[in-house]
Design an enzyme around this catalytic site. Sequence first.
Site, PDB file in Angstrom:
ATOM      1  N   ARG A 153       0.864  -1.210   0.299  1.00  0.00           N
ATOM      2  CA  ARG A 153      -0.293  -0.128  -0.484  1.00  0.00           C
ATOM      3  C   ARG A 153       1.161   1.169   0.455  1.00  0.00           C
ATOM      4  O   ARG A 153       1.964   1.028   0.393  1.00  0.00           O
ATOM      5  CB  ARG A 153      -0.965   0.303   0.736  1.00  0.00           C
ATOM      6  N   LYS A 177      -2.099  -2.583   8.225  1.00  0.00           N
ATOM      7  CA  LYS A 177      -3.097  -2.225   8.392  1.00  0.00           C
ATOM      8  C   LYS A 177      -3.782  -2.268  10.066  1.00  0.00           C
ATOM      9  O   LYS A 177      -3.487  -3.650  10.057  1.00  0.00           O
ATOM     10  CB  LYS A 177      -4.997  -2.076   7.676  1.00  0.00           C
ATOM     11  N   HIS A 246      -1.575   2.752  -6.847  1.00  0.00           N
ATOM     12  CA  HIS A 246      -2.904   1.394  -5.897  1.00  0.00           C
ATOM     13  C   HIS A 246      -3.128   0.331  -7.123  1.00  0.00           C
ATOM     14  O   HIS A 246      -2.683  -0.931  -6.595  1.00  0.00           O
ATOM     15  CB  HIS A 246      -4.096   1.554  -5.372  1.00  0.00           C
ATOM     16  N   ARG A 249      -0.192  -2.650  -7.486  1.00  0.00           N
ATOM     17  CA  ARG A 249      -0.423  -3.387  -5.945  1.00  0.00           C
ATOM     18  C   ARG A 249      -1.331  -4.507  -6.250  1.00  0.00           C
ATOM     19  O   ARG A 249      -1.871  -5.808  -5.872  1.00  0.00           O
ATOM     20  CB  ARG A 249      -1.216  -2.855  -4.698  1.00  0.00           C
ATOM     21  N   HIS A 272      -4.276  -8.946   3.571  1.00  0.00           N
ATOM     22  CA  HIS A 272      -6.072  -9.429   3.947  1.00  0.00           C
ATOM     23  C   HIS A 272      -6.339 -10.152   5.030  1.00  0.00           C
ATOM     24  O   HIS A 272      -6.143 -10.773   5.410  1.00  0.00           O
ATOM     25  CB  HIS A 272      -6.501  -9.906   2.492  1.00  0.00           C
ATOM     26  N   TYR A 281      -9.683 -10.873  -6.860  1.00  0.00           N
ATOM     27  CA  TYR A 281      -8.305 -11.070  -8.137  1.00  0.00           C
ATOM     28  C   TYR A 281      -8.662 -12.288  -8.543  1.00  0.00           C
ATOM     29  O   TYR A 281      -8.143 -12.812  -9.966  1.00  0.00           O
ATOM     30  CB  TYR A 281      -7.245 -10.983  -7.848  1.00  0.00           C
TER      31      TYR A 281
END
Length: 302
Positions: A153, A177, A246, A249, A272, A281
């Site tokens: 990110r 995150k 992004h 990524r 994730h 994806y």
Amino acid sequence: MGADPKLTIETFLSQFYSDLLLVERNSVQTAETYRIAAQEFLQWCTGECIKLRAITLHDLSYYLVWRKTHGCSELTIAKDISALRALGSFLVRAKMWSENYALLLDRPKAARSLPHVLTIDQIEKLLSVIDTTSPLGIRDDAIFELIYSCGLRISEAAGLLLENIHLNEQLLMVHGKGDKERLIPFGDVAKDKLLRYLNEARPRLVGKKIVKEVFVNFRGDPISRKGIWKRFQELEALSGVTAKVHTLRHSFATHLLAGGADLRSVQELLGHADLTTTQIYTHIDDKELEDYHKQYFPGHKN
């Protein structure tokens, strides 16, 4: 705002924001998102002359319909509902509502659009316009190579620390995150670009300063997310490749899956929390998957 005329919207939102952080233990980003959504709702209530204490389920539903008719997407409506539920919990604890009416709202199932992905040729074209004869160009070459080859990110690239680069093992320790850490391997190309930046460019940019972050700006200070974003926009204009930071990524994840990587591994590399986030994806048909595999990984043809 209700019975207390001294309680302004600003004061109320400040209390709500503190509650989200300290009581609900939400992240700063989530708390800020909910605060903004609550502010929009309160402004609507003011316009409709509806007191906060007198809000009904019908009012909440009407507000969401109003938002929808003013162009808000299903995803935005879903976020609004989450914010209203958090607001309702706060109002119940503050004894302004007897129950959380927002819990009765049905969250729409937002249709998620497939992410934009670049081909290998497009990524090479994007990186090829970087002027690697200057310290800042050498830095940019290393930044965007790492973002792509490690699936970072933009915030993770900006916050990457020197102590978290393990060159011999070719591993990065990334804080994602929720301050969750993950290890990400990188290849020889990324290693060479990173070494050149660390040995040639960074010392010239930093000078005598002591900076713990890997990537710095022209002043020798830690580069910001906005700084990376602005530089990428320049590369986009020079190369003619339409993308966002992004997108690199997204491309990383898609190329890995196309090359045969399993979903769980890609989930770990991306950081994730939920596998369903990674599954977006995989929404390409078998023929596309076969074409991707042949294009990106010619040494592994069946």
